[in-house]
Design an enzyme around this catalytic site. Sequence first.
Site, PDB file in Angstrom:
ATOM      1  N   SER A  27      -9.502  -4.151   2.238  1.00  0.00           N
ATOM      2  CA  SER A  27     -10.256  -5.146   1.490  1.00  0.00           C
ATOM      3  C   SER A  27     -11.110  -4.471   0.432  1.00  0.00           C
ATOM      4  O   SER A  27     -11.759  -3.474   0.686  1.00  0.00           O
ATOM      5  CB  SER A  27     -11.143  -5.947   2.442  1.00  0.00           C
ATOM      6  N   ASP A  28     -11.100  -5.018  -0.786  1.00  0.00           N
ATOM      7  CA  ASP A  28     -11.974  -4.518  -1.833  1.00  0.00           C
ATOM      8  C   ASP A  28     -12.457  -5.696  -2.661  1.00  0.00           C
ATOM      9  O   ASP A  28     -12.170  -6.851  -2.335  1.00  0.00           O
ATOM     10  CB  ASP A  28     -11.270  -3.440  -2.670  1.00  0.00           C
ATOM     11  N   TYR A  36      -0.267  -6.012   3.297  1.00  0.00           N
ATOM     12  CA  TYR A  36       0.496  -4.928   2.685  1.00  0.00           C
ATOM     13  C   TYR A  36       1.999  -5.158   2.879  1.00  0.00           C
ATOM     14  O   TYR A  36       2.464  -5.374   3.997  1.00  0.00           O
ATOM     15  CB  TYR A  36       0.098  -3.585   3.291  1.00  0.00           C
ATOM     16  N   LYS A 222     -14.040   7.962  -0.401  1.00  0.00           N
ATOM     17  CA  LYS A 222     -14.171   6.954  -1.464  1.00  0.00           C
ATOM     18  C   LYS A 222     -14.662   5.650  -0.879  1.00  0.00           C
ATOM     19  O   LYS A 222     -14.224   5.240   0.204  1.00  0.00           O
ATOM     20  CB  LYS A 222     -12.835   6.738  -2.184  1.00  0.00           C
ATOM     21  N   LYS A 224     -15.284   1.477  -1.691  1.00  0.00           N
ATOM     22  CA  LYS A 224     -15.069   0.313  -2.538  1.00  0.00           C
ATOM     23  C   LYS A 224     -16.424  -0.281  -2.899  1.00  0.00           C
ATOM     24  O   LYS A 224     -17.303  -0.401  -2.029  1.00  0.00           O
ATOM     25  CB  LYS A 224     -14.231  -0.719  -1.789  1.00  0.00           C
ATOM     26  N   ASP A 252     -15.148   2.942  -6.232  1.00  0.00           N
ATOM     27  CA  ASP A 252     -13.958   2.266  -6.759  1.00  0.00           C
ATOM     28  C   ASP A 252     -14.245   0.780  -6.904  1.00  0.00           C
ATOM     29  O   ASP A 252     -14.459   0.084  -5.914  1.00  0.00           O
ATOM     30  CB  ASP A 252     -12.796   2.486  -5.780  1.00  0.00           C
ATOM     31  N   ASN A 254     -12.205  -1.467  -8.457  1.00  0.00           N
ATOM     32  CA  ASN A 254     -11.002  -2.300  -8.510  1.00  0.00           C
ATOM     33  C   ASN A 254     -11.038  -3.332  -9.639  1.00  0.00           C
ATOM     34  O   ASN A 254     -10.703  -4.504  -9.431  1.00  0.00           O
ATOM     35  CB  ASN A 254     -10.758  -2.967  -7.161  1.00  0.00           C
ATOM     36  N   GLU A 278     -13.997   4.556 -10.243  1.00  0.00           N
ATOM     37  CA  GLU A 278     -12.569   4.264 -10.398  1.00  0.00           C
ATOM     38  C   GLU A 278     -12.361   2.808 -10.805  1.00  0.00           C
ATOM     39  O   GLU A 278     -13.053   1.919 -10.298  1.00  0.00           O
ATOM     40  CB  GLU A 278     -11.894   4.536  -9.054  1.00  0.00           C
ATOM     41  N   GLU A 305      -3.965   3.356 -11.033  1.00  0.00           N
ATOM     42  CA  GLU A 305      -3.076   2.725 -10.052  1.00  0.00           C
ATOM     43  C   GLU A 305      -2.450   1.442 -10.591  1.00  0.00           C
ATOM     44  O   GLU A 305      -1.383   1.041 -10.142  1.00  0.00           O
ATOM     45  CB  GLU A 305      -3.808   2.456  -8.736  1.00  0.00           C
ATOM     46  N   ASP A 328       0.536   6.365  -9.770  1.00  0.00           N
ATOM     47  CA  ASP A 328       1.003   5.651  -8.583  1.00  0.00           C
ATOM     48  C   ASP A 328       2.517   5.804  -8.578  1.00  0.00           C
ATOM     49  O   ASP A 328       3.159   5.675  -9.623  1.00  0.00           O
ATOM     50  CB  ASP A 328       0.592   4.184  -8.658  1.00  0.00           C
ATOM     51  N   HIS A 355      -3.171   7.762  -6.798  1.00  0.00           N
ATOM     52  CA  HIS A 355      -3.438   6.622  -5.936  1.00  0.00           C
ATOM     53  C   HIS A 355      -2.427   6.612  -4.805  1.00  0.00           C
ATOM     54  O   HIS A 355      -1.244   6.887  -5.015  1.00  0.00           O
ATOM     55  CB  HIS A 355      -3.294   5.328  -6.732  1.00  0.00           C
ATOM     56  N   ALA A 356      -2.886   6.277  -3.594  1.00  0.00           N
ATOM     57  CA  ALA A 356      -1.942   6.106  -2.487  1.00  0.00           C
ATOM     58  C   ALA A 356      -2.554   5.131  -1.491  1.00  0.00           C
ATOM     59  O   ALA A 356      -3.553   4.475  -1.784  1.00  0.00           O
ATOM     60  CB  ALA A 356      -1.605   7.445  -1.841  1.00  0.00           C
TER      61      ALA A 356
END
Lengths: 473, 473
Positions: A27-28, A36, A222, A224, A252, A254, A278, A305, A328, A355-356
């Site tokens: 979750s971000d 996913y 990292k 979010k 990050d 997003n 990010e 990403e 990515d 990114h992964a």
Amino acid sequence: MSPTPGRVTAVDTYDIRFPTSRELDGSDAMNPDPDYSAAYVVLRTDAEDGLEGHGFTFTIGRGNEVQVAAIDSLRHHVVGRSVDELCGDPGTLNRDLIGDSQLRWLGPEKGVMHMAIGAVVNAVWDLAAKRARTPLWKLLADAEPEWLVSQVDFRYIADALTPEQALALLRSGRAGADGREAHLRERGFPGYTTSPGWLGYSDEKLTRLARQAVADGFTQIKLKVGADLADDVRRCRTAREAIGPHIRMAIDANQRWNVDEAVRWTRALAEFDPYWVEEPTSPDDVLAHATIRDAVAPVKVATGEHVQNRIVFKQLLQAGAIDVLQIDAARVGGVNENLAILLLAARFGVPVCPHAGGVGLCELVQHLSMFDYVALSGTTENRVIEYVDHLHEHFVDPVAIRDGHYLAPSAPGFSATMRPESLAEFTFPGGAFWAADLAHQAELAARTANTGNAGTTGTTATTAKKAKKGAAA
Amino acid sequence: MSPTPGRVTAVDTYDIRFPTSRELDGSDAMNPDPDYSAAYVVLRTDAEDGLEGHGFTFTIGRGNEVQVAAIDSLRHHVVGRSVDELCGDPGTLNRDLIGDSQLRWLGPEKGVMHMAIGAVVNAVWDLAAKRARTPLWKLLADAEPEWLVSQVDFRYIADALTPEQALALLRSGRAGADGREAHLRERGFPGYTTSPGWLGYSDEKLTRLARQAVADGFTQIKLKVGADLADDVRRCRTAREAIGPHIRMAIDANQRWNVDEAVRWTRALAEFDPYWVEEPTSPDDVLAHATIRDAVAPVKVATGEHVQNRIVFKQLLQAGAIDVLQIDAARVGGVNENLAILLLAARFGVPVCPHAGGVGLCELVQHLSMFDYVALSGTTENRVIEYVDHLHEHFVDPVAIRDGHYLAPSAPGFSATMRPESLAEFTFPGGAFWAADLAHQAELAARTANTGNAGTTGTTATTAKKAKKGAAA
């Protein structure tokens, strides 16, 4: 010519979804409840070796069926082609797919169609590496520079990188490659972990997982951010206290912010010494990233990403808009385009930190960073691959992490092959998990309609847990 | 609350394809054989007025089924919504569709998913205008500035255009609107024609159609270029001789070039006084357009038909990369996003000359230019809408051209409604035309397999001609 043995006979697609939203993994600020998923493709051939090429696009749930339809639309370019020719020169297929004049209208070179091209092209590289009995990173690192250059499409990037410049970079990248390969096999490639920092986690879970990350040997974590500034201040303080001053902490957003918000918010978190910020804004906005970078230094700016193709990466580099380039493995047009992007990054001297996470993105992208280290950039300094401990159990050759490093894969291929049991169980909507889950939801809905009471969701939660840990775990 | 009358009951989609490739209509340097197509959507409601909202994405053939799947994936956002609320505030739906956190991963705001959003949002605007019993251009021109501002998503553009600035532009745009509306109803909005300039046409056909364009009252034509320089020199000379020195001639490379090629090629054609060079390179490449513009002046640089969203348009304007901004009615996220783009163009003082042609793009985009003229930019100076004489006969309210001008539509709606007979005949693959065509192709293939002779394609050519002129013509 009449058909000869060794041709592609099928391009089979699968709509694979994992119910990750039920535990708030991933979750971000922009993606509160991802399931996913993978639009998964298998190339089958009539070659005697019986090998298959596997590839996929990662998505986060709804729309995975659109992505599958996009891969299906490419089938006619692949079925019937010679396996030797495909694997000896994936670049030609790559150009054919990008150049399909009717399909090109749906991009060009972006979004659903471009990710579909990436899935198919990556499946070809998987097959090529399996046939060569070598992991993809090693196939690339051992390849002749001239051949690697032939795999790159220079259209729209030649103003920043010519074939001659690419060749020079690859030739100089070979100096000392043997030593770096030996080091890679011994030590691995550095990773960093996002596992502590999801927005949906409590402070207690954040602290526990951040300490665990340091104990596990990671030198960067990292978090979010971007939903609520007061929360972010508290969470960044909590994380910094948990990891101490010497571990790097990235943040990050997003894509959550406009330019002004990005600058204000990042400055407000600067006291916790974030290493990079990010995706501060839209991945399409080269000029905004340049403005933000100027304003938030010494905090670095990272993105990639969601950057759609080499053309936008090129501009981010030309405009001096990023400090860290985040490829990515499954967003752009596959290995060929990522070769172009790695070469652009090398030309501009910008470190690549992939990114992964998601489904299988760690498995894929490690090969690209390892090639880059051994035979192109020649260094791991300031380079880390993102690592998230989700869903690896569904892969035949899952990533192996030791002391905060990705260990070099040794199995032939691109590490893209999902376990057949996982494909069977998590195919949507007909696989065993989803069939049971959808039946259960229908039953609950019927019960609610009859009694006005929603009942329990016990069965669903149990099956969701099973999903996360893998069918065979 | 329990459901009330006047809700959306269905979002029906259609895969509509016209076999235009068989006559080389629409051929250019990147698109040699387009089959002009539409992923078409109809919103049905249970309101007593029985009105429907129609919208579509334009594609050029293969992949139209992917676009249909993308529209299907949005259905759950629309079915069940109140028609009054939807039509009173399309901006809320627009934000909901763009903000779907799972679908957003497939863009964000670009390519297949974004065009699908545009089709659905445009269908809502069509329904809103039909319910208001007014053509869309008039609905927009009469709307309160405050309400129009509420329809715009300022995320990622606020660094170039704030809501306050947008409101000021719209308020000043109202001065003199009545006089401009009267002029528009009398004279129409200027058009230009691409019909003479397709790459597949002979020089004789080019000359004939170019002369016809001048006789028809057009003051600008456009030629496709970029496949072969010697051919382009000859074709530009031929066209210039046909139209004389006072008619504007634009050239269009359809993204064919790298930066260096664009500059060299455009300079080589400069002796024929091209008014603008269109899509000289990738639509994603803001910085390249800026470089090219500097190098080819006084030839102007135009782009936009493939620009994916307001964020890239914003950067093209910020970077001073274009002289002419070419909106497309069905590429971005619908009317709401095009409002944002028109406002950005007005803020930067750059003229808007829409892309059109294809299937129904002329029908749609005329409404946006007419609104812009009446109530925003306030001028038609250096503004022309592209016109191509293809496939209008399939629409219930086709565009009307008189003396080189688009006449203002008077029928309620967005002119998006296709004739039911056309939908029935050209649905792929089951409609009457395609069923017969595919059967004929299968028969030919069988005959070839039996005799080694391909036979004639007479039946196909006849039905293709019928397709072009419309089932009922």
